[in-house]
Design a protein around this motif. Sequence first.
Motif, PDB file in Angstrom:
ATOM      1  N   GLU A 209       4.949   3.329  -5.700  1.00 13.11           N
ATOM      2  CA  GLU A 209       4.694   4.641  -6.335  1.00 13.11           C
ATOM      3  C   GLU A 209       5.716   5.687  -5.885  1.00 13.11           C
ATOM      4  O   GLU A 209       6.172   6.512  -6.692  1.00 13.11           O
ATOM      5  N   VAL A 210       6.109   5.619  -4.623  1.00 15.10           N
ATOM      6  CA  VAL A 210       7.116   6.572  -4.134  1.00 15.10           C
ATOM      7  C   VAL A 210       8.480   6.252  -4.767  1.00 15.10           C
ATOM      8  O   VAL A 210       9.219   7.158  -5.160  1.00 15.10           O
ATOM      9  N   ALA A 211       8.781   4.960  -4.901  1.00 14.54           N
ATOM     10  CA  ALA A 211      10.052   4.579  -5.554  1.00 14.54           C
ATOM     11  C   ALA A 211      10.075   5.151  -6.971  1.00 14.54           C
ATOM     12  O   ALA A 211      11.082   5.742  -7.399  1.00 14.54           O
TER      13      ALA A 211
ATOM     14  N   HIS B 274       9.131  18.700   1.783  1.00 10.71           N
ATOM     15  CA  HIS B 274       8.046  18.066   1.025  1.00 10.71           C
ATOM     16  C   HIS B 274       8.639  17.260  -0.123  1.00 10.71           C
ATOM     17  O   HIS B 274       9.598  17.701  -0.770  1.00 10.71           O
ATOM     18  N   LEU B 275       8.053  16.083  -0.361  1.00 14.95           N
ATOM     19  CA  LEU B 275       8.603  15.185  -1.382  1.00 14.95           C
ATOM     20  C   LEU B 275       8.675  15.852  -2.771  1.00 14.95           C
ATOM     21  O   LEU B 275       9.551  15.525  -3.570  1.00 14.95           O
ATOM     22  N   SER B 276       7.770  16.796  -2.998  1.00 13.04           N
ATOM     23  CA  SER B 276       7.761  17.457  -4.313  1.00 13.04           C
ATOM     24  C   SER B 276       9.038  18.272  -4.563  1.00 13.04           C
ATOM     25  O   SER B 276       9.323  18.659  -5.691  1.00 13.04           O
TER      26      SER B 276
ATOM     27  N   ILE C  39      13.293   8.970   3.063  1.00 10.69           N
ATOM     28  CA  ILE C  39      11.973   9.243   2.486  1.00 10.69           C
ATOM     29  C   ILE C  39      10.930   8.585   3.382  1.00 10.69           C
ATOM     30  O   ILE C  39      10.838   7.353   3.439  1.00 10.69           O
ATOM     31  N   GLY C  40      10.171   9.398   4.094  1.00  9.00           N
ATOM     32  CA  GLY C  40       9.184   8.902   5.056  1.00  9.00           C
ATOM     33  C   GLY C  40       9.647   9.223   6.465  1.00  9.00           C
ATOM     34  O   GLY C  40      10.425   8.474   7.042  1.00  9.00           O
ATOM     35  N   ALA C  41       9.169  10.371   6.972  1.00 13.25           N
ATOM     36  CA  ALA C  41       9.644  10.833   8.289  1.00 13.25           C
ATOM     37  C   ALA C  41       8.752  10.311   9.414  1.00 13.25           C
ATOM     38  O   ALA C  41       8.268  11.066  10.256  1.00 13.25           O
ATOM     39  N   GLY C  42       8.510   9.001   9.414  1.00 12.02           N
ATOM     40  CA  GLY C  42       7.796   8.358  10.528  1.00 12.02           C
ATOM     41  C   GLY C  42       8.799   7.969  11.601  1.00 12.02           C
ATOM     42  O   GLY C  42       9.943   8.427  11.593  1.00 12.02           O
ATOM     43  N   ASN C  43       8.377   7.080  12.487  1.00  8.53           N
ATOM     44  CA  ASN C  43       9.255   6.691  13.610  1.00  8.53           C
ATOM     45  C   ASN C  43      10.574   6.092  13.137  1.00  8.53           C
ATOM     46  O   ASN C  43      11.641   6.457  13.622  1.00  8.53           O
ATOM     47  N   LEU C  44      10.506   5.159  12.180  1.00  5.35           N
ATOM     48  CA  LEU C  44      11.728   4.500  11.712  1.00  5.35           C
ATOM     49  C   LEU C  44      12.644   5.488  10.975  1.00  5.35           C
ATOM     50  O   LEU C  44      13.856   5.523  11.205  1.00  5.35           O
TER      51      LEU C  44
ATOM     52  N   LEU D 280      14.346   4.377   2.211  1.00  2.00           N
ATOM     53  CA  LEU D 280      12.872   4.359   2.119  1.00  2.00           C
ATOM     54  C   LEU D 280      12.242   3.816   3.393  1.00  2.00           C
ATOM     55  O   LEU D 280      12.408   2.639   3.719  1.00  2.00           O
ATOM     56  N   THR D 281      11.523   4.666   4.099  1.00  5.93           N
ATOM     57  CA  THR D 281      10.852   4.235   5.339  1.00  5.93           C
ATOM     58  C   THR D 281       9.395   4.686   5.302  1.00  5.93           C
ATOM     59  O   THR D 281       8.912   5.336   6.222  1.00  5.93           O
ATOM     60  N   ILE D 282       8.743   4.345   4.207  1.00  6.83           N
ATOM     61  CA  ILE D 282       7.342   4.715   4.011  1.00  6.83           C
ATOM     62  C   ILE D 282       6.479   3.466   4.154  1.00  6.83           C
ATOM     63  O   ILE D 282       6.993   2.349   4.115  1.00  6.83           O
ATOM     64  N   PRO D 283       5.145   3.633   4.291  1.00  8.54           N
ATOM     65  CA  PRO D 283       4.307   2.432   4.385  1.00  8.54           C
ATOM     66  C   PRO D 283       4.396   1.594   3.103  1.00  8.54           C
ATOM     67  O   PRO D 283       4.556   2.136   2.003  1.00  8.54           O
ATOM     68  N   ASN D 284       4.274   0.291   3.292  1.00  3.96           N
ATOM     69  CA  ASN D 284       4.356  -0.668   2.210  1.00  3.96           C
ATOM     70  C   ASN D 284       3.452  -0.322   1.013  1.00  3.96           C
ATOM     71  O   ASN D 284       3.860  -0.424  -0.143  1.00  3.96           O
TER      72      ASN D 284
ATOM     73  N   ALA E 110       1.845  18.488   8.123  1.00  2.79           N
ATOM     74  CA  ALA E 110       2.099  18.794   9.539  1.00  2.79           C
ATOM     75  C   ALA E 110       3.562  18.524   9.916  1.00  2.79           C
ATOM     76  O   ALA E 110       4.049  19.037  10.928  1.00  2.79           O
ATOM     77  N   LYS E 111       4.242  17.712   9.112  1.00  2.05           N
ATOM     78  CA  LYS E 111       5.632  17.372   9.446  1.00  2.05           C
ATOM     79  C   LYS E 111       6.659  18.256   8.724  1.00  2.05           C
ATOM     80  O   LYS E 111       7.801  18.354   9.157  1.00  2.05           O
ATOM     81  N   ILE E 112       6.240  18.854   7.616  1.00  2.00           N
ATOM     82  CA  ILE E 112       7.187  19.616   6.786  1.00  2.00           C
ATOM     83  C   ILE E 112       7.740  20.808   7.582  1.00  2.00           C
ATOM     84  O   ILE E 112       6.986  21.523   8.236  1.00  2.00           O
TER      85      ILE E 112
ATOM     86  N   PHE F 264      12.218  13.488   3.782  1.00  2.00           N
ATOM     87  CA  PHE F 264      11.111  13.924   2.923  1.00  2.00           C
ATOM     88  C   PHE F 264       9.837  13.208   3.330  1.00  2.00           C
ATOM     89  O   PHE F 264       9.866  12.052   3.738  1.00  2.00           O
ATOM     90  N   ASP F 265       8.725  13.930   3.196  1.00  2.00           N
ATOM     91  CA  ASP F 265       7.427  13.360   3.556  1.00  2.00           C
ATOM     92  C   ASP F 265       6.357  14.114   2.749  1.00  2.00           C
ATOM     93  O   ASP F 265       6.690  15.080   2.039  1.00  2.00           O
ATOM     94  N   ILE F 266       5.104  13.643   2.871  1.00  2.00           N
ATOM     95  CA  ILE F 266       4.032  14.412   2.222  1.00  2.00           C
ATOM     96  C   ILE F 266       3.038  14.951   3.245  1.00  2.00           C
ATOM     97  O   ILE F 266       2.109  15.667   2.904  1.00  2.00           O
ATOM     98  N   ASN F 267       3.252  14.606   4.513  1.00  2.00           N
ATOM     99  CA  ASN F 267       2.355  15.069   5.564  1.00  2.00           C
ATOM    100  C   ASN F 267       2.718  16.523   5.919  1.00  2.00           C
ATOM    101  O   ASN F 267       3.760  16.783   6.520  1.00  2.00           O
TER     102      ASN F 267
HETATM  103  P1  ATP Z   1       3.423   8.448  11.674  1.00  2.00           P
HETATM  104  O1  ATP Z   1       4.409   9.205  12.506  1.00  2.00           O
HETATM  105  O2  ATP Z   1       2.894   9.312  10.556  1.00  2.00           O
HETATM  106  O3  ATP Z   1       2.351   7.754  12.456  1.00  2.00           O
HETATM  107  P2  ATP Z   1       4.673   5.895  11.381  1.00  2.00           P
HETATM  108  O4  ATP Z   1       5.921   5.952  12.139  1.00  2.00           O
HETATM  109  O5  ATP Z   1       3.507   5.191  12.012  1.00  2.00           O
HETATM  110  O6  ATP Z   1       4.254   7.347  10.892  1.00  2.00           O
HETATM  111  P3  ATP Z   1       4.247   4.934   8.655  1.00  2.00           P
HETATM  112  O7  ATP Z   1       2.762   4.948   8.765  1.00  2.00           O
HETATM  113  O8  ATP Z   1       4.877   3.712   8.089  1.00  2.00           O
HETATM  114  O9  ATP Z   1       5.019   5.173  10.009  1.00  2.00           O
HETATM  115  O10 ATP Z   1       4.660   6.199   7.765  1.00  2.00           O
HETATM  116  C1  ATP Z   1       5.985   6.595   7.651  1.00  2.00           C
HETATM  117  C2  ATP Z   1       6.018   8.000   7.072  1.00  2.00           C
HETATM  118  O11 ATP Z   1       5.788   7.909   5.669  1.00  2.00           O
HETATM  119  C3  ATP Z   1       4.984   8.940   7.624  1.00  2.00           C
HETATM  120  O12 ATP Z   1       5.646  10.118   8.081  1.00  2.00           O
HETATM  121  C4  ATP Z   1       4.077   9.246   6.449  1.00  2.00           C
HETATM  122  O13 ATP Z   1       3.581  10.575   6.474  1.00  2.00           O
HETATM  123  C5  ATP Z   1       5.034   9.053   5.284  1.00  2.00           C
HETATM  124  N1  ATP Z   1       4.366   8.804   4.016  1.00  2.00           N
HETATM  125  C6  ATP Z   1       3.242   8.152   3.759  1.00  2.00           C
HETATM  126  N2  ATP Z   1       2.950   8.151   2.436  1.00  2.00           N
HETATM  127  C7  ATP Z   1       3.948   8.836   1.841  1.00  2.00           C
HETATM  128  C8  ATP Z   1       4.241   9.226   0.501  1.00  2.00           C
HETATM  129  N3  ATP Z   1       3.445   8.879  -0.522  1.00  2.00           N
HETATM  130  N4  ATP Z   1       5.351   9.939   0.265  1.00  2.00           N
HETATM  131  C9  ATP Z   1       6.188  10.298   1.287  1.00  2.00           C
HETATM  132  N5  ATP Z   1       5.964   9.984   2.575  1.00  2.00           N
HETATM  133  C10 ATP Z   1       4.858   9.268   2.853  1.00  2.00           C
END
Ligand code: ATP
Length: 207
Positions: free
Chosen positions: A159-161, A132-134, A88-93, A150-154, A119-121, A114-117
């Motif tokens: 709320e995501v949990a 999409h998280l939904s 959950i959270g398709a960022g770098n980590l 869980l790899t979403i921002p702190n 552009a990434k879906i 899963f993500d909500i951005n």
């Molecule tokens: P990015 O590639 O978007 O810059 P990042 O690697 O810098 O991400 P974070 O900013 O920690 O890392 O975000 C991690 C991922 O969590 C991102 O893809 C972001 O879109 C996603 N994210 C943020 N808020 C939510 C949410 N409420 N539900 C699901 N995913 C989320």
Amino acid sequence: MKHTLSQRTINRLTQYHTILREYSKKDIENITSAQISSFLKIDETQVRKDLKSINCKGKCKVGYVVSELKNIIEDVLDYKTTKKAFVIGAGNLGIALSKYSKFSEFGLEILGLFDINEAKIGKKFDNKEIYHLSTLKNKIEETGANIAILTIPNKVAQEVADEIIKAGIKYIWNFAPSILTVPDDVKVWNENLIGSFLQFCAISDIK
Ligand code: ATP
């Protein structure tokens, strides 16, 4: 999966397993507790105690049979049962973890992210799609996965949990540096990367 081994014992068993894999690759048949302990710089009696706790008995001078010991650790730690998870959270980590192919050797199968951005879906990494998280509830019902990594921002972690628990997630491997409040029937493992680094600093002499 539940057993009575302590977290520290489990951690050491995984390290013994790493050594056993190397021995196995080199076709070495036996290993002694002294060899294991010298690799890990720990007490030999600790190794013997750990192996006794999983019913492994070594033979005097010969030690343990590598293949047997390796198999027993794999059984005890349940490496062979596949556990299905979503990131959950398709960022770098999140992407890095989903690409880490070694997990499958230890029973973890990451099915997708899963993500909500928007552009990434729909994007794919190593055949794992970002949804999409939904749609998480549907995907859980479709696949039977019940683990979330869980790899979403702190700031959104709680709320995501809450949202993923409502969708049916029962186990959370949490990489967000955040203390989550969850119902009793949900288990959380906090992967405290920052804490690990600071522990490392404390026992080292990093300048
Ligand atoms: P990015 O590639 O978007 O810059 P990042 O690697 O810098 O991400 P974070 O900013 O920690 O890392 O975000 C991690 C991922 O969590 C991102 O893809 C972001 O879109 C996603 N994210 C943020 N808020 C939510 C949410 N409420 N539900 C699901 N995913 C989320």
